[in-house]
Enzyme design. Structure first.
Site, PDB file in Angstrom:
ATOM      1  N   ASP A  29      14.122 -13.820   5.045  1.00  0.00           N
ATOM      2  CA  ASP A  29      13.506 -12.508   5.937  1.00  0.00           C
ATOM      3  C   ASP A  29      14.160 -12.776   7.348  1.00  0.00           C
ATOM      4  OD1 ASP A  29      12.777  -9.950   6.295  1.00  0.00           O
ATOM      5  OD2 ASP A  29      10.433 -10.662   6.789  1.00  0.00           O
TER       6      ASP A  29
ATOM      7  N   ASN B  40      17.072 -11.005   8.999  1.00  0.00           N
ATOM      8  CA  ASN B  40      18.306 -10.782   9.197  1.00  0.00           C
ATOM      9  C   ASN B  40      18.199  -9.521  10.381  1.00  0.00           C
ATOM     10  OD1 ASN B  40      18.688 -12.667   7.222  1.00  0.00           O
ATOM     11  ND2 ASN B  40      19.552 -11.145   5.716  1.00  0.00           N
ATOM     12  N   GLY B  41      17.472  -8.573  10.127  1.00  0.00           N
ATOM     13  CA  GLY B  41      17.627  -7.390  11.153  1.00  0.00           C
ATOM     14  C   GLY B  41      17.107  -7.714  12.435  1.00  0.00           C
TER      15      GLY B  41
ATOM     16  N   HIS C  48      22.722  -9.316   8.143  1.00  0.00           N
ATOM     17  CA  HIS C  48      22.736  -9.604   6.689  1.00  0.00           C
ATOM     18  C   HIS C  48      24.012 -10.520   6.622  1.00  0.00           C
ATOM     19  CE1 HIS C  48      19.613  -7.007   5.937  1.00  0.00           C
ATOM     20  NE2 HIS C  48      20.258  -5.897   6.111  1.00  0.00           N
TER      21      HIS C  48
ATOM     22  N   SER D 279      14.463  -6.286  -2.499  1.00  0.00           N
ATOM     23  CA  SER D 279      13.282  -5.878  -3.262  1.00  0.00           C
ATOM     24  C   SER D 279      13.422  -4.379  -3.811  1.00  0.00           C
ATOM     25  CB  SER D 279      12.041  -5.923  -2.492  1.00  0.00           C
ATOM     26  OG  SER D 279      12.042  -4.915  -1.418  1.00  0.00           O
TER      27      SER D 279
ATOM     28  N   GLU E 141      11.320  -2.247  -3.316  1.00  0.00           N
ATOM     29  CA  GLU E 141      11.320  -1.196  -1.951  1.00  0.00           C
ATOM     30  C   GLU E 141      12.443  -1.102  -1.110  1.00  0.00           C
ATOM     31  OE1 GLU E 141       9.295  -3.617  -3.348  1.00  0.00           O
ATOM     32  OE2 GLU E 141       8.141  -2.126  -4.302  1.00  0.00           O
TER      33      GLU E 141
ATOM     34  N   TRP F  37      15.362  -0.526  -1.519  1.00  0.00           N
ATOM     35  CA  TRP F  37      16.172   0.709  -1.854  1.00  0.00           C
ATOM     36  C   TRP F  37      16.079   2.027  -1.106  1.00  0.00           C
ATOM     37  CZ3 TRP F  37      20.332  -0.088  -5.029  1.00  0.00           C
ATOM     38  CH2 TRP F  37      20.481  -0.516  -5.605  1.00  0.00           C
TER      39      TRP F  37
ATOM     40  N   ARG G 243      15.559   1.687   2.249  1.00  0.00           N
ATOM     41  CA  ARG G 243      15.911   1.565   3.658  1.00  0.00           C
ATOM     42  C   ARG G 243      17.308   2.569   3.777  1.00  0.00           C
ATOM     43  NH1 ARG G 243      16.248  -4.550   5.357  1.00  0.00           N
ATOM     44  NH2 ARG G 243      14.049  -5.096   4.836  1.00  0.00           N
TER      45      ARG G 243
ATOM     46  N   LEU H   6      21.316 -27.185 -10.826  1.00  0.00           N
ATOM     47  CA  LEU H   6      20.488 -26.675 -10.367  1.00  0.00           C
ATOM     48  C   LEU H   6      20.343 -25.066 -10.786  1.00  0.00           C
ATOM     49  CD1 LEU H   6      18.582 -25.554  -7.701  1.00  0.00           C
ATOM     50  CD2 LEU H   6      20.919 -24.972  -6.639  1.00  0.00           C
TER      51      LEU H   6
ATOM     52  N   ARG I 267       3.276 -12.577   4.533  1.00  0.00           N
ATOM     53  CA  ARG I 267       2.871 -11.940   3.483  1.00  0.00           C
ATOM     54  C   ARG I 267       3.976 -12.058   2.158  1.00  0.00           C
ATOM     55  NH1 ARG I 267       4.064  -7.724   7.453  1.00  0.00           N
ATOM     56  NH2 ARG I 267       6.216  -7.154   7.314  1.00  0.00           N
TER      57      ARG I 267
ATOM     58  N   GLU J 205       2.369 -23.398  -3.495  1.00  0.00           N
ATOM     59  CA  GLU J 205       1.898 -23.835  -2.033  1.00  0.00           C
ATOM     60  C   GLU J 205       2.933 -22.935  -1.248  1.00  0.00           C
ATOM     61  OE1 GLU J 205      -0.416 -25.907  -0.894  1.00  0.00           O
ATOM     62  OE2 GLU J 205      -0.951 -26.169  -2.911  1.00  0.00           O
TER      63      GLU J 205
END
Ligand code: IPE
Ligand code: IPE
Ligand code: MG
Length: 243
Positions: free
Chosen positions: A12, A14-15, A29, A57, A59, A61, A63, A123, A186, A199
């Site tokens: 989180d 980028n903006g 981005h 996410s 949500e 979509w 934007r 990985l 959050r 954790e």
């Protein structure tokens, strides 16, 4: 030092990174793509077996159309550009989330990336795209209901294990460590079920500014934590398997 087996990351900021430079959000981005590679390199170097990155996410979509469109272009380019190199380095790529919401081109690239890297074991890289923790749980409930309706499962047999086997990433251990950049504390509808005993670690560093030193600090912090899983400290210590 205890190393997380599975690391989950909310990428989180980028903006805000772009806004600080008076540039459009999409520039942020684009800059964030570098940090994705850095994070993957870090996991490979440290022997972290699984990495789950929150890229987009359910949500997100909502934007502005322009930003969503730019992100789709970035995803497409990244898929074209990075998959060969990921494959060469032994990374298995998988996508979690509501894939049907993407266009055909992106879906095809996702499938081909998964197919191409399916045999890799160094990985496990999971990209959460069009992903929501609540949607994930609802989909698991739907799968359980279907199994009951079609006679494969008794309602009495719906327990934690039955649920856990139907949410995303069921074949991996749940994340040991969660990292969120960008300063907000959050979960934002990331892996709700899977994060029950993870954790949590937060940093003000914005995603495009991420460096290995920041990730190393998160790992150091993690190594010093006492995970108790609801037990007493003494019980939890007895549970710990020697490294
Ligand atoms: C995270 O950065 C990337 C996505 C959600 C796609 P943001 O775009 O949320 O950046 P901020 O939080 O607005 O700074
Ligand atoms: C979470 O970040 C999603 C991703 C990083 C992909 P958001 O920027 O969408 O979260 P909120 O809106 O700050 O909670
Ligand atoms: Mg954000």
């Amino acid at each position: 030092m205890t190393i997380p087996r599975h690391l989950a990351v909310i990428m989180d900021g980028n903006g805000r990174w772009a806004a600080r430079r008076r540039r459009p959000r999409v520039i942020g981005h684009r800059a964030g793509a570098r940090a994705v590679n850095l994070c993957i390199d870090f996991c490979l170097e440290r022997g972290i077996a699984a990495l789950t990155l929150f890229a987009f996410s359910s949500e997100n979509w909502g934007r502005p159309e322009e930003e969503v469109g730019a992100l789709m272009k970035l995803f497409l380019n990244a898929l074209d550009r990075e998959v060969v190199e990921l494959h060469r380095r032994g990374v298995r790529v998988r996508f979690i989330g509501e894939r049907e919401r993407f266009g055909a081109q992106i879906r095809e690239r996702m499938e081909s990336a998964e197919a191409q890297t399916a045999g890799n074991t160094r990985l496990a890289l999971n990209i959460a795209a069009s992903y929501g923790g609540r949607q994930d749980i609802a989909a698991a409930a739907r799968a359980l209901a279907r199994d009951v309706a079609e006679g494969r499962l008794e309602p009495e047999d719906i327990d934690e294990a039955a649920f856990a086997s139907r949410v995303a990433l069921a074949d991996l251990p749940p994340p040991d460590l969660f990292i969120r950049t960008g300063g907000d504390m959050r979960i934002s509808n990331f892996l709700l079920w899977q994060l029950a005993y993870t954790e949590l670690w937060f940093t003000d560093t914005l995603w495009p500014e991420l460096d290995a030193a920041t990730l190393a600090r998160a790992l150091d912090d993690f190594a010093g934590r006492e995970r108790r899983f609801g037990l007493t400290g003494e019980q939890a210590a007895a549970l710990e398997t020697p490294a």
